[in-house]
Scaffold this motif. Structure first.
Motif, PDB file in Angstrom:
ATOM      1  N   LYS A  97     -30.993-121.404  74.009  1.00  0.00           N
ATOM      2  CA  LYS A  97     -30.940-122.827  73.680  1.00  0.00           C
ATOM      3  C   LYS A  97     -32.087-123.223  72.759  1.00  0.00           C
ATOM      4  O   LYS A  97     -31.915-124.004  71.819  1.00  0.00           O
ATOM      5  CB  LYS A  97     -30.988-123.644  74.971  1.00  0.00           C
ATOM      6  N   PHE A  98     -33.282-122.662  73.011  1.00  0.00           N
ATOM      7  CA  PHE A  98     -34.457-122.977  72.191  1.00  0.00           C
ATOM      8  C   PHE A  98     -34.311-122.421  70.778  1.00  0.00           C
ATOM      9  O   PHE A  98     -34.627-123.085  69.791  1.00  0.00           O
ATOM     10  CB  PHE A  98     -35.720-122.419  72.861  1.00  0.00           C
ATOM     11  N   LYS A  99     -33.831-121.178  70.666  1.00  0.00           N
ATOM     12  CA  LYS A  99     -33.754-120.505  69.371  1.00  0.00           C
ATOM     13  C   LYS A  99     -32.567-120.952  68.536  1.00  0.00           C
ATOM     14  O   LYS A  99     -32.639-121.037  67.312  1.00  0.00           O
ATOM     15  CB  LYS A  99     -33.673-118.990  69.589  1.00  0.00           C
ATOM     16  N   TYR A 100     -31.447-121.201  69.211  1.00  0.00           N
ATOM     17  CA  TYR A 100     -30.207-121.421  68.462  1.00  0.00           C
ATOM     18  C   TYR A 100     -29.658-122.837  68.596  1.00  0.00           C
ATOM     19  O   TYR A 100     -29.105-123.377  67.655  1.00  0.00           O
ATOM     20  CB  TYR A 100     -29.134-120.419  68.915  1.00  0.00           C
ATOM     21  N   GLY A 101     -29.747-123.414  69.776  1.00  0.00           N
ATOM     22  CA  GLY A 101     -29.101-124.693  70.002  1.00  0.00           C
ATOM     23  C   GLY A 101     -27.591-124.503  70.015  1.00  0.00           C
ATOM     24  O   GLY A 101     -27.086-123.382  69.885  1.00  0.00           O
ATOM     25  N   PRO A 102     -26.835-125.584  70.175  1.00  0.00           N
ATOM     26  CA  PRO A 102     -25.372-125.474  70.141  1.00  0.00           C
ATOM     27  C   PRO A 102     -24.909-124.957  68.776  1.00  0.00           C
ATOM     28  O   PRO A 102     -25.134-125.613  67.750  1.00  0.00           O
ATOM     29  CB  PRO A 102     -24.903-126.911  70.389  1.00  0.00           C
ATOM     30  N   LEU A 103     -24.288-123.802  68.752  1.00  0.00           N
ATOM     31  CA  LEU A 103     -23.999-123.108  67.504  1.00  0.00           C
ATOM     32  C   LEU A 103     -23.091-123.928  66.588  1.00  0.00           C
ATOM     33  O   LEU A 103     -23.343-124.034  65.379  1.00  0.00           O
ATOM     34  CB  LEU A 103     -23.361-121.745  67.811  1.00  0.00           C
TER      35      LEU A 103
ATOM     36  N   ILE B  16     -22.654-127.131  66.421  1.00  0.00           N
ATOM     37  CA  ILE B  16     -23.372-128.294  65.879  1.00  0.00           C
ATOM     38  C   ILE B  16     -24.304-127.860  64.753  1.00  0.00           C
ATOM     39  O   ILE B  16     -24.388-128.502  63.695  1.00  0.00           O
ATOM     40  CB  ILE B  16     -24.156-129.006  67.000  1.00  0.00           C
ATOM     41  N   GLU B  17     -25.029-126.743  64.987  1.00  0.00           N
ATOM     42  CA  GLU B  17     -25.933-126.219  63.962  1.00  0.00           C
ATOM     43  C   GLU B  17     -25.169-125.821  62.703  1.00  0.00           C
ATOM     44  O   GLU B  17     -25.590-126.136  61.582  1.00  0.00           O
ATOM     45  CB  GLU B  17     -26.677-125.007  64.521  1.00  0.00           C
TER      46      GLU B  17
END
Length: 399
Positions: A294-300, A302-303
């Protein structure tokens, strides 16, 4: 959704002097299928009154193929309150209806098959079915007694004809059909003397059908005195609780991942049994990886959408000649992030679909999306043999 297929070997008297008509009526009323496929009915032209009696109500419609001599004959019955049929087709070795299930958007074509015994009719049969399928890209269900097996292990103490099996497999492959898993039994036909076993009955469905109905399977029903087991195709929704621990390969590329796993594994845990301790260690690792991801990628998604919109805006400005050198650098950075996120998503889809794709730069996302439900359906564990009995209850299996 329930569809039953039965090779009934004639609606006459069986060895116990109990009418198969009465047996079928009780089966239909207990299982409540929306559609029933009957092969080898050995019936002349039947009337509405007889059909309503065996169905157990007047809410029934049907299609019939009469017997030839003392053999053959087919019936295809359905509940018009649930399946709205708009078309029907009769072939030499099949009956087919096209309609819409209540609450569903797309049409479904249901085909009742009773295959040919003669070699010279075999290829014509597969060609005629394939010709029927070429007219539509809808949801397909083909069930019945195909008279054929797909491999040598589908026969026991009977002759395997490789040439005919090859034609059958070619038809399935070229028509892009999927065989629905048969639960609890290996064979569907037993000879009267109990020596010969074969798998002649099955359900074949299209990818579109799997996408609509999700997890589908086939079970055998009470055989009574028949030489074929009746089969029932149904959608299955057993809830075995949370999914097992898993990780996407792309997450293993994070530089800190190994150290985070070691630290999480070494945390103190409590449990009365070794398996409970092991489970709690896995929970710690799972939670640590979830936080890192979650810290590195976040919701894929959305990104990915964010970087896609950023590159689209830069490109629109560039086309109008309104982009500065600094904005060009920002565009290159946004483009690199977009490509990175697209690669991550493609990697996840490949892993979900359990496929290796040779051309990394030519991923077909819609293809992987279509393969995921197909493989989920194929690989799902739906039950166990426990002391010789097929059991599907999640609680019983866990115990």
């Amino acid at each position: 959704m329930k569809i039953i297929s039965i090779n009934i070997r004639g609606f006459g008297k069986d060895d116990n002097s109990e009418s198969k008509v009465g047996w079928f009526r009780r089966l239909r009323l207990s299982e409540r299928p929306e559609v029933v496929l009957i092969q080898e009915s050995k019936c002349n032209r039947v009337d509405d009154k007889w059909i309503e009696f065996i169905w157990g109500s007047s809410n029934v419609r049907y299609l019939q193929k009469e017997k030839v001599g003392q053999s053959g004959g087919m019936l295809l019955l359905w509940d018009p309150n649930i399946v709205d049929v708009i078309d029907a087709v009769e072939g030499q070795f099949f009956l087919a209806i096209r309609g819409k299930w209540q609450g569903k958007i797309n049409d479904t074509i249901v085909v009742n098959v009773y295959g040919p015994h003669k070699d010279d009719e075999n290829k014509k049969f597969w060609d005629s079915l394939q010709g029927l399928m070429s007219f539509d890209n809808d949801e397909w269900v083909i069930g019945g007694d195909f008279i054929e097996v797909r491999s040598q292990d589908e026969r026991q103490n009977s002759i395997f004809i490789e040439r005919r099996a090859k034609l059958f497999n070619n038809f399935i492959e070229q028509s892009h059909l999927i065989e629905v898993p048969l639960l609890g039994k290996k064979f569907t036909k037993i000879s009267d003397d109990g020596k010969k076993f074969s798998k002649l009955d099955r359900f074949l469905v299209s990818k579109a059908f799997i996408n609509t109905w999700g997890d589908v399977s086939t079970i055998t029903l009470d055989q009574k005195s028949l030489d074929h087991y009746p089969l029932m195709l149904r959608d299955s929704n057993q809830n075995f609780g949370p999914k097992p621990f898993k990780i996407f390969n792309i997450r293993l590329e994070i530089k800190e991942v190994e150290q985070i796993i070691i630290e999480a594994w070494n945390l103190n845990v409590f449990g009365s049994r070794p398996d409970c301790i092991f489970r709690n260690k896995l929970k710690n690792v799972k939670e640590a990886l979830r936080k890192l991801s979650k810290f590195k990628y976040g919701p894929l998604d959305i990104e990915l959408d964010k970087w896609k919109r950023a590159t689209d805006e830069f490109e629109s400005k560039a086309e109008a000649g309104m982009i500065s050198d600094l904005e060009r650098i920002e565009w290159l950075q946004a483009r690199a992030m977009r490509l990175k996120k697209e690669k991550e998503k493609a990697s996840m889809l490949r892993q979900k679909a359990r496929l290796r794709w040779a051309a990394e730069g030519d991923d077909n996302t819609s293809f992987f999306h279509s393969m995921i439900p197909r493989n989920n359906n194929k690989l799902s564990i739906r039950g166990l043999h426990i002391n010789g009995t097929w059991v599907e209850s999640p609680d019983a299996i866990k115990d």
